[in-house]
Write a protein that holds these residues in place. Structure first.
Motif, PDB file in Angstrom:
ATOM      1  N   ALA A 102      -0.193 -27.388  21.520  1.00  0.00           N
ATOM      2  CA  ALA A 102       0.197 -26.306  22.132  1.00  0.00           C
ATOM      3  C   ALA A 102      -1.648 -26.932  22.938  1.00  0.00           C
ATOM      4  CB  ALA A 102      -0.196 -25.478  20.971  1.00  0.00           C
ATOM      5  N   PRO A 103      -2.423 -25.651  24.090  1.00  0.00           N
ATOM      6  CA  PRO A 103      -3.758 -25.546  24.180  1.00  0.00           C
ATOM      7  C   PRO A 103      -4.340 -26.246  23.490  1.00  0.00           C
ATOM      8  CG  PRO A 103      -2.209 -23.824  25.549  1.00  0.00           C
ATOM      9  CD  PRO A 103      -2.124 -24.274  24.150  1.00  0.00           C
ATOM     10  N   GLY A 104      -5.247 -27.279  23.476  1.00  0.00           N
ATOM     11  CA  GLY A 104      -5.775 -27.252  22.266  1.00  0.00           C
ATOM     12  C   GLY A 104      -6.061 -27.909  20.995  1.00  0.00           C
ATOM     13  N   ALA A 105      -4.862 -27.615  20.806  1.00  0.00           N
ATOM     14  CA  ALA A 105      -3.785 -28.471  19.351  1.00  0.00           C
ATOM     15  C   ALA A 105      -2.535 -28.930  19.819  1.00  0.00           C
ATOM     16  CB  ALA A 105      -3.770 -26.907  18.262  1.00  0.00           C
ATOM     17  N   LEU A 135      -1.818 -31.693  11.062  1.00  0.00           N
ATOM     18  CA  LEU A 135      -2.064 -30.751  12.008  1.00  0.00           C
ATOM     19  C   LEU A 135      -3.767 -31.082  13.094  1.00  0.00           C
ATOM     20  CD1 LEU A 135      -2.047 -27.537  13.390  1.00  0.00           C
ATOM     21  CD2 LEU A 135      -3.960 -26.489  11.984  1.00  0.00           C
ATOM     22  N   SER A 136      -3.301 -31.435  14.346  1.00  0.00           N
ATOM     23  CA  SER A 136      -4.803 -31.598  14.634  1.00  0.00           C
ATOM     24  C   SER A 136      -5.287 -30.131  15.388  1.00  0.00           C
ATOM     25  CB  SER A 136      -4.756 -33.004  15.196  1.00  0.00           C
ATOM     26  OG  SER A 136      -6.051 -32.688  16.340  1.00  0.00           O
ATOM     27  N   LEU A 137      -6.283 -29.883  15.667  1.00  0.00           N
ATOM     28  CA  LEU A 137      -6.508 -29.018  16.531  1.00  0.00           C
ATOM     29  C   LEU A 137      -8.209 -28.903  17.181  1.00  0.00           C
ATOM     30  CD1 LEU A 137      -7.173 -25.959  16.818  1.00  0.00           C
ATOM     31  CD2 LEU A 137      -8.298 -25.290  14.865  1.00  0.00           C
ATOM     32  N   GLU A 158      -8.604 -30.455  11.091  1.00  0.00           N
ATOM     33  CA  GLU A 158      -7.766 -31.840  10.728  1.00  0.00           C
ATOM     34  C   GLU A 158      -6.965 -31.162   9.801  1.00  0.00           C
ATOM     35  OE1 GLU A 158      -6.727 -34.091  13.040  1.00  0.00           O
ATOM     36  OE2 GLU A 158      -7.885 -34.179  14.306  1.00  0.00           O
ATOM     37  N   GLY A 159      -5.611 -31.510   9.643  1.00  0.00           N
ATOM     38  CA  GLY A 159      -5.009 -30.553   8.690  1.00  0.00           C
ATOM     39  C   GLY A 159      -3.971 -31.590   8.037  1.00  0.00           C
ATOM     40  N   ARG A 160      -3.527 -31.707   6.644  1.00  0.00           N
ATOM     41  CA  ARG A 160      -1.903 -33.094   6.216  1.00  0.00           C
ATOM     42  C   ARG A 160      -1.381 -31.992   5.114  1.00  0.00           C
ATOM     43  NH1 ARG A 160      -2.991 -38.324   7.710  1.00  0.00           N
ATOM     44  NH2 ARG A 160      -1.595 -38.637   5.851  1.00  0.00           N
ATOM     45  N   ILE A 161      -0.017 -32.487   5.995  1.00  0.00           N
ATOM     46  CA  ILE A 161       0.552 -32.206   4.766  1.00  0.00           C
ATOM     47  C   ILE A 161       1.333 -32.948   3.897  1.00  0.00           C
ATOM     48  CG2 ILE A 161       3.625 -31.515   4.045  1.00  0.00           C
ATOM     49  CD1 ILE A 161       2.452 -28.922   6.437  1.00  0.00           C
ATOM     50  N   GLU A 162       1.135 -33.716   2.484  1.00  0.00           N
ATOM     51  CA  GLU A 162       1.773 -34.925   2.830  1.00  0.00           C
ATOM     52  C   GLU A 162       2.508 -34.873   1.567  1.00  0.00           C
ATOM     53  OE1 GLU A 162      -1.789 -38.585   3.296  1.00  0.00           O
ATOM     54  OE2 GLU A 162      -2.253 -36.899   2.571  1.00  0.00           O
ATOM     55  N   ASN A 163       3.858 -35.997   1.223  1.00  0.00           N
ATOM     56  CA  ASN A 163       4.688 -36.090   0.955  1.00  0.00           C
ATOM     57  C   ASN A 163       5.528 -34.797  -0.684  1.00  0.00           C
ATOM     58  OD1 ASN A 163       4.661 -39.065   0.999  1.00  0.00           O
ATOM     59  ND2 ASN A 163       3.009 -38.672  -0.432  1.00  0.00           N
TER      60      ASN A 163
END
Length: 292
Positions: A102-105, A135-137, A158-163
């Motif tokens: 997406a724009p910027g993300a 997620l990279s905004l 920055e966001g992360r979902i792990e395991n």
């Protein structure tokens, strides 16, 4: 075999009695959502699908025999101004991969489930689903402007979902989620740190820790636990504020300046709604609209 036309694109469908099903967009064709007739209150979607290929093979009653494959590529998909530049979904060997730009993300995610362990469809009630993602905004202002959202937010996140593991589609068993930024700003007032982390500590038990630093002189830290089974929680919060730093610009609009802190701890339930807790607020050099 059969063929149909959707949004100007030709789709072929084939099926056999031995459990083989295939659906595909004819090469060179495109599905345009604005050409699909809508009914009732269905929102008007935008964008196109340039590649669509779905296949299934196996015994419908025995998931361990299933062979599922899919490929979906889209561009400019969305409703109104909320659209994404590109959308890609791939399924192979019981593993799903998603990539959305997406724009910027950018959002990427994967999901997998051990279908080979299921002898019948009743096993879905205890099937573990594993999830991960990023997620990279890169530019909040670019995304909000493109989506026509009026909010004075700038910066990156920055966001992360792990395991993360879900059992039966509802019970959390493991995993962690995190969000972090040191560049976000609200109405040109920067946050030197924004950090949020949640981790699963037991079946349907979540520990949440958060820290925010509006500037180098003020901070807010908190943590607590939530039970999804009983809908109960407990937590604590500790904050220090000094409007002498950049944080003061936020309070200036309300004609307030202060130095002080807050301590809070409590517990309760969401259903039925109930709360017990204690808060202590102290302030020195407090000035409100010219008074002291």
């Amino acid at each position: 075999d059969a063929a149909l036309v959707l949004g100007g694109g030709e789709i072929t469908v084939s099926a056999s009695t031995d459990g083989d099903v295939h659906l595909a967009l004819t090469e060179g064709h495109t599905i345009a959502f604005n050409e699909i007739e809508r009914s009732g209150d269905v929102p008007e979607w935008k964008g196109t699908i340039s590649d669509l290929d779905l296949s299934f093979n196996g015994d419908f009653e025995n998931p361990s025999t299933w062979e599922i494959a899919a490929k979906v590529l889209g561009h400019g998909l969305g409703v109104g101004s909320t659209t994404v530049d590109s959308f890609a979904l791939i399924i192979a060997e019981n593993r799903l991969q998603l990539d959305v730009l997406a724009p910027g993300a950018r959002l990427t995610a994967t999901a997998s489930a051990p279908l080979g362990q299921l002898a019948d469809t009743g096993g879905f009630a205890t099937l573990p689903l594993d999830l991960s993602g990023n997620l990279s905004l890169e530019s909040a202002e670019q995304l909000l402007a493109a989506w026509d959202i009026d909010a004075p937010v700038t910066g990156a996140l920055e966001g992360r979902i792990e395991n993360v593991q879900l059992v039966g589609g509802s019970s959390l068993r493991s995993g962690q989620v995190s969000l972090r930024s040191d560049t976000l700003a609200w109405d040109s007032h920067p946050f030197s740190l924004l950090d949020l982390a949640a981790r699963v500590t037991g079946p349907d038990q979540i520990r949440i820790d958060a820290e925010a630093q509006p500037d180098g002189n003020s901070s807010l830290k908190g943590g607590g636990s939530v039970s999804l089974e009983t809908l109960s929680y407990e937590g604590a919060l500790l904050g220090e504020f000094d409007s002498g730093g950049p944080f003061g610009a936020i309070l200036e609009a309300a004609d307030i300046s202060l130095t002080g802190g807050i301590k809070w701890n409590g517990e309760g339930t969401l259903e039925p709604a109930a709360h017990r807790g204690k808060a202590i607020v102290n302030a020195s050099n407090l000035v409100i609209k010219g008074g002291r």
